[in-house]
Design an enzyme around this catalytic site. Structure first.
Site, short mmCIF file in Angstrom:
data_model
loop_
_atom_site.label_atom_id
_atom_site.label_comp_id
_atom_site.label_asym_id
_atom_site.label_seq_id
_atom_site.Cartn_x
_atom_site.Cartn_y
_atom_site.Cartn_z
N GLU A 122 0.96 5.92 12.81
CA GLU A 122 -0.35 5.55 13.27
C GLU A 122 -0.36 3.98 13.66
O GLU A 122 -1.14 3.54 14.40
CB GLU A 122 -1.29 6.03 12.09
CG GLU A 122 -2.79 5.56 12.42
CD GLU A 122 -3.77 5.94 11.38
OE1 GLU A 122 -4.74 5.46 11.26
OE2 GLU A 122 -3.22 6.99 10.77
N ASP A 123 0.51 3.35 12.71
CA ASP A 123 0.34 1.63 12.92
C ASP A 123 1.56 0.93 13.25
O ASP A 123 1.46 -0.17 13.43
CB ASP A 123 -0.10 1.12 11.49
CG ASP A 123 -1.57 1.82 11.12
OD1 ASP A 123 -2.36 2.07 11.78
OD2 ASP A 123 -1.68 1.81 9.89
N HIS A 158 3.85 7.25 5.35
CA HIS A 158 2.64 7.94 5.67
C HIS A 158 1.75 7.16 7.28
O HIS A 158 0.95 7.56 8.07
CB HIS A 158 1.75 8.14 5.03
CG HIS A 158 0.87 7.24 4.37
ND1 HIS A 158 1.45 6.32 3.34
CD2 HIS A 158 -0.48 6.64 4.49
CE1 HIS A 158 0.61 5.32 3.11
NE2 HIS A 158 -0.58 5.57 3.81
N HIS A 176 0.99 -1.11 -0.16
CA HIS A 176 -0.07 0.20 -0.08
C HIS A 176 0.88 1.26 0.03
O HIS A 176 0.52 2.24 -0.73
CB HIS A 176 -0.76 -0.10 1.21
CG HIS A 176 -1.76 1.28 1.39
ND1 HIS A 176 -2.68 1.75 0.77
CD2 HIS A 176 -1.45 2.17 2.37
CE1 HIS A 176 -2.89 2.85 1.05
NE2 HIS A 176 -2.36 3.25 2.21
N ASP A 209 -3.48 8.19 -1.10
CA ASP A 209 -3.91 7.09 0.14
C ASP A 209 -5.13 6.57 -0.16
O ASP A 209 -5.55 5.32 -0.22
CB ASP A 209 -3.63 7.75 1.25
CG ASP A 209 -3.95 6.67 2.55
OD1 ASP A 209 -3.53 5.56 2.54
OD2 ASP A 209 -4.78 7.18 3.44
#
Length: 732
Positions: free
Chosen positions: A90-91, A86, A62, A153
């Protein structure tokens, strides 16, 4: 499998793909820092190594595809690096501090801009969504690359939505259709906007999508042959006039075809404008020269010409649009533009970023971001996430009209905008006090829709203020925000006044004042910082005055809970089915002056002291006060006789002209209405008046109001709500 082995396997898959990516970047940016991109690749690959997408593919796929989309837009190296990273903050275990240390402050800022809000609890999903969009737009105003990364995205997520659960799939597709696609359009990035719209249709209505795609594919050969028949005469004439040009046929998107079918209520086979022809030239002056050639070859449709070169769209789009009658009598849209305009139409705001000697340069396109700045500034005073999302969508879904002020200033407004929208576009104060408008010198009502080319002048009065009805016809988010703001302030003032009256009665009863020490000491104990907050809470019904009494006088015993005569009376009066209103028995039934209910209005009864039951509309502005004593509220319903009449007061504003009052009374007389009082006076350029009339019911009243509104020179007609009228609130 240990991490080292896993990463080695992943690198075998992705090393060559990243090198291909770098090669493509160097094709338009030879000085790119290759090592920074390779470092970002390694950091992202290792951070996401053990993560898989719902499709089962490595998560890094991705990140790479998002970067690939941005390379197709010729974005600079920092944007590509931020795209690769990006989702790491967050992950994964990667922090913004780590990114800043290894890639610099700006790239860390870009990554943070596209990261969802985390670590905070929100009252609802809507509030979280609103705050995430607000954060994204705030970042975008500072650096447009934030939203371009977010578009890439979202585009890749939509391309791979098949593996997502159906409920989540629908939510993402709706958000894409309603926010991301319109935002891409507003920023002029046509290629992303079109694909996002088509993909949202694919998941929201898969049957229709497959049917349109199948039929478009089946008619491809026929369409190409027709385009060639239109092109050949144009190419021949351009060559004769030594004009270099590219002529291409452009099929309409599936989403666009779907909308045409829906709006026109026609099947695919009856939609003929499935494509447009673009003529792309070198210079602006050639656009107009080519337009003349096209019109000499084919009959133009007179009302379908648009000059977006002289007057660009809000998103910066420029082109000449004309519709001609082509072979076989079919209408064909022709778009004429320069190469630069074409590039701008496809890539929009992304086309305005250039990498030059290591310095990112902004261009004049920044002025097109002013609407976002205005939206964010207006929302500072509003905590309602619903208002923010509504205003955002209003600003995104805009086709335009162009109107002029008396001084010749040009105003761009959304299609369907009214005189009130124009007034607020001029200035907030003009909008708040507008009472009528002049369009091309003729006075018209405020709700009149504007058309391109009109000259608009606003008539104002210091006595005028916004009302709730305006929200039913205004189109711009600024107008809606300003109207809501004034209405909220008025409501707050009324609430404060009600709370103040209730508190003052209580203080007077106990021979206290607002400055009494015992009152000041009680405020923090009941959770209030100051008296104003207490008054507002009382006015809203959020805090009962009895709670203050218990806090100030805890030694006093609570009142006995025996059933009072008042409660017994209510039980008898209410009965099993509630009280019916049988006509106008002044000994028992009164109709409130503050809201003047008529049959058809939703109503409640309020048991007063010594004056029987007063009937109020359920939307009466005094309802907040009435419900302070809920035991006095009685369920009532209409039960009127056929010839019964009810008094209503109307406020009328119109043009100061001869015979206006005569025309109004004539219309009322034709409807067999009795006028028992009329009072008109002149204020500046208009007339304002009050009419007291008798009507049978709400339907009858609505008919009268609509008839008066149609009279030439009448600006507005409204029911009067005299909130200053007193209501009985003394103890029974």
């Amino acid at each position: 499998m240990n991490d080292k082995t896993l990463i080695q396997r992943l690198r075998k898959t992705y090393d060559s793909q990243v090198e291909d990516l770098i090669r493509d970047i160097k094709a338009y940016d030879p000085d790119v820092d290759e090592e920074q991109i390779r470092l970002a690749y390694r950091v992202a690959l290792e951070a996401h190594a053990r993560q898989r997408r719902q499709s089962g593919e490595p998560y890094f796929e991705h990140c790479l595809q998002v970067a690939r989309i941005l390379v197709e837009l010729h974005m600079d190296a920092p944007t590509i690096i931020a795209a690769l990273l990006h989702d790491t903050v967050e992950d994964t275990y990667i922090t913004l501090k780590y990114i800043e240390e290894h890639f610099g402050e700006r790239i860390a800022w870009l990554v943070d801009g596209v990261t969802k809000i985390g670590g905070l609890r929100f009252q609802s999903k809507e509030m979280r969504q609103a705050e995430t969009f607000r954060k994204m737009l705030l970042s975008m105003v500072d650096d447009i690359r934030v939203i371009i990364i977010k578009f890439a995205d979202r585009l890749h997520n939509m391309r791979t939505l098949d593996s997502v659960p159906d409920a989540k799939k629908e939510r993402i597709a709706i958000e894409t259709r309603d926010v991301y696609a319109p935002l891409a359009h507003r920023l002029g990035i046509a290629r992303i906007k079109t694909e996002l719209e088509d993909l949202s249709l694919k998941y929201l209505d898969p049957k229709v999508y497959k049917d349109i795609r199948k039929k478009v594919k089946a008619t491809k050969k026929e369409r190409e042959n027709y385009i060639q028949r239109v092109k050949e005469p144009i190419e021949k004439e351009l060559k004769a006039h030594n004009i270099e040009a590219r002529i291409v046929g452009r099929p309409k998107s599936f989403f666009s075809i779907y909308n045409k079918m829906k709006v026109r209520n026609k099947p695919f086979e009856e939609i003929y404008d499935l494509f447009a022809i673009r003529i792309i030239v070198k210079r602006i002056e050639e656009c107009y020269y080519v337009l003349g050639i096209v019109h000499s070859l084919y009959m133009p449709v007179s009302d379908r010409f648009k000059d977006y070169i002289a007057t660009p769209k809000i998103n910066g789009y420029q082109s000449l649009h004309t519709t001609i009658v082509g072979p076989d009598g079919k209408m064909v849209e022709i778009q004429i533009r320069t190469e630069e305009m074409h590039y701008m139409a496809e890539d929009g705001i992304a086309a305005h970023w250039r990498y030059k000697h290591g310095i990112l340069e902004r261009t004049r396109f920044d002025e097109h971001l002013n609407w976002i700045k205005d939206l964010l500034e207006r929302q500072i005073s509003s905590s309602d996430p619903g208002d923010f999302l509504e205003d955002l969508k209003i600003d995104l879904f805009q086709d335009e009209v162009f109107v002029f002020s008396p001084r010749g200033d040009l105003f761009k407004l959304p299609r369907g905008a009214t005189a009130v929208d124009f007034a607020y576009a001029v200035h907030t104060s003009v909008g708040n006090h507008c009472i009528a408008a002049k369009i091309n010198g003729k006075i018209v009502p405020l709700k009149t829709e504007l058309k391109s080319g009109q000259q608009v002048e606003i008539i104002t009065s210091q006595n005028q203020k916004p009302n709730q009805d305006w929200l039913s016809f205004v189109k711009t988010s600024k107008a809606r925000h300003c109207i809501r703001k004034v209405l909220r302030e008025e409501q707050m003032a009324q609430t404060l006044k009600m709370g103040e009256e209730i508190l003052n009665r209580f203080l007077k009863k106990h021979r206290l004042t607002e400055d009494s020490e015992i009152v000041k000491q009680a405020l923090p104990k009941i959770g209030f910082q100051n008296l104003e907050n207490l008054k507002v809470a009382i006015g809203r019904g959020e805090f009962m005055i009895e709670n203050l009494e218990r806090k100030l006088f805890p030694e006093q015993p609570p009142p006995p809970k025996k059933e009072s005569f008042f409660v017994k009376f209510l039980k008898r009066a209410r009965g099993d089915s509630g009280i019916k209103v049988h006509g106008m028995d002044d000994m028992l039934i009164n109709f409130a002056r503050c809201c003047q209910p008529v049959p058809g209005d939703r109503i409640i009864g309020y048991l007063t002291r010594g004056r029987g039951i007063t009937i109020h509309r359920t939307d009466c502005k005094n309802m907040v006060e009435l419900y302070k004593e809920k035991e006095r509220i009685i369920d009532v319903e209409w039960d009127t006789e056929g010839d019964q009449k009810f008094q209503v007061q109307l406020s009328i504003v119109g043009e100061d002209r001869k015979n206006l009052l005569k025309d109004i009374t004539t219309v009322i007389a034709k409807l067999d209405i009795n006028i028992f009082n009329a009072s008109f006076h002149v204020e500046e350029m208009y007339a304002r008046g009050i009419l007291d009339i008798e009507v049978k019911n709400l339907q009858h009243l609505t008919k009268i109001i609509n008839a008066i509104r149609k009279i030439n020179g009448v600006f507005s007609v409204e029911r009067v709500e005299d909130i200053s009228s007193s209501i009985e609130t003394e103890p029974f």
